[in-house]
Write an enzyme that holds these catalytic residues in place. Structure first.
Site, PDB file in Angstrom:
ATOM      1  N   LYS A 191      49.425  44.971  32.416  1.00  0.00           N
ATOM      2  CA  LYS A 191      49.701  46.353  33.242  1.00  0.00           C
ATOM      3  C   LYS A 191      50.602  46.331  34.112  1.00  0.00           C
ATOM      4  O   LYS A 191      51.334  45.199  34.381  1.00  0.00           O
ATOM      5  CB  LYS A 191      48.363  46.677  34.071  1.00  0.00           C
ATOM      6  CG  LYS A 191      47.841  45.684  35.228  1.00  0.00           C
ATOM      7  CD  LYS A 191      48.692  45.931  36.606  1.00  0.00           C
ATOM      8  CE  LYS A 191      48.319  44.474  37.420  1.00  0.00           C
ATOM      9  NZ  LYS A 191      49.287  44.617  38.591  1.00  0.00           N
ATOM     10  N   ASP A 232      41.267  43.736  39.894  1.00  0.00           N
ATOM     11  CA  ASP A 232      41.905  44.525  38.787  1.00  0.00           C
ATOM     12  C   ASP A 232      41.057  44.462  37.491  1.00  0.00           C
ATOM     13  O   ASP A 232      41.534  45.265  36.502  1.00  0.00           O
ATOM     14  CB  ASP A 232      43.438  44.040  38.752  1.00  0.00           C
ATOM     15  CG  ASP A 232      44.158  43.904  39.691  1.00  0.00           C
ATOM     16  OD1 ASP A 232      43.883  45.014  40.446  1.00  0.00           O
ATOM     17  OD2 ASP A 232      45.366  43.494  39.549  1.00  0.00           O
TER      18      ASP A 232
END
Ligand code: ATP
Length: 283
Positions: free
Chosen positions: A10, A136
């Site tokens: 990401k 995350d």
């Protein structure tokens, strides 16, 4: 039985640190989107009740410290699974880079074991389980583009960014997220304009997106590692439209609309930096 899950990295389009909580964690607001730079995670079901990890990396342990291992432990415990799993990880995502590689692998294990053992557990439940392992992981369970709140565990889906290219440049250092957060003084931080990033996504407005991406942690990492600032300046000088550090760094990315320009910037950055990637946003 075996199956393969992709574990995409990401980038942060925004990262805002809102406050330090009584429990020592920070409340954040982060817009993240996945890119087509992925680890490959292969899982083999074992009759024996054990978890094995194999991977070749100088920087990542293959024992119980691996986030993929922790994810498998949490999954087996939560759903009372007595079978075992062998997890083969082929890493392509640079480690300690701000690209969420470990979280991506852990999320891939949660999704993969769900399929491997035919449990049909909804993604929301896997994301909540992921949050017990790392901040995350919830986002990585869903992928795409989303805003994460709380300490990163509250996920709300967002519109995808306008199609564009991403040049990633990682200086030859690893950054500990914990070390950067330890230096945070919320009153002194820059706060990105998160609502404008969301608006740019909704309107698929590339210039608006580039003008508003922002990261509260960038100045802290840059003050500790001047090479991050140098790479950011180089990427801006060379003509990338929106340039930002991802996560707690040290990877800096540039957003570029046209492929030919992206290739030129990629080639230019290779003169400054050993590790440079040209990818697309998949989120
Ligand atoms: P974050 O911003 O979430 O900390 P990052 O991209 O900066 O992510 P990672 O590559 O996820 O950092 O690695 C951070 C630490 O986690 C490293 O010290 C690494 O050894 C450890 N780690 C544990 N499991 C993994 C894994 N499967 N892949 C990568 N790193 C892992």
């Amino acid at each position: 039985m075996a199956l393969i899950e992709r574990a995409p990295a990401k980038i942060n389009l925004s990262l805002d640190v809102l406050r330090k909580r009584a429990d020592g964690l920070h409340d954040v607001e982060m817009i993240m989107t996945t890119i087509d730079l992925s680890d490959r995670v292969e899982m083999f079901s074992l009759q024996e009740d054990k978890i094995e990890i194999s991977l070749e990396s100088r920087f990542v342990p293959s024992d119980e410290r691996n986030l993929a291992y922790k994810a498998a432990v949490a999954f087996k415990r939560r759903y009372g699974i007595k079978k075992g799993v062998h997890i083969l990880i082929e890493k392509s995502i640079p480690v300690s880079a701000g690209l969420g590689g470990g979280s991506a692998d852990a999320a891939a294990v949660l999704r993969g074991l769900n399929r491997l053992w035919n449990l049909n557990i909804p993604l929301d439940e896997l994301a909540a389980l992921g949050a017990t392992i790392g901040a995350d992981i919830s986002f990585c369970v869903y992928g795409s583009t989303a805003i994460a709140r709380g300490y990163g565990e509250k996920i709300e889906k967002l519109a995808s960014p306008p199609p564009c290219w991403v040049v990633l440049a990682k200086p030859n250092i690893g950054v500990s997220t914990w070390k950067i957060f330890n230096r945070v003084n919320v009153d002194e931080l820059y706060h990105p304009k998160t609502p404008l990033v969301i608006k740019a996504l909704e309107e698929k407005d590339f210039p608006m997106l580039c003008a508003n991406i922002g990261n509260s942690l960038e100045s802290i990492t840059c003050s500790m590692y001047p090479e991050v600032k140098q790479i950011k300046q180089a990427m801006q000088n060379i003509g990338a439209s929106g340039v930002l550090m991802s996560g707690s760094g040290p990877t800096v990315y540039g957003l570029i609309e046209q492929e030919s320009k992206a290739r030129r910037i990629y080639n230019g950055m290779r003169g400054f930096c050993e590790e440079v990637y040209l990818v697309r946003i998949t989120g």
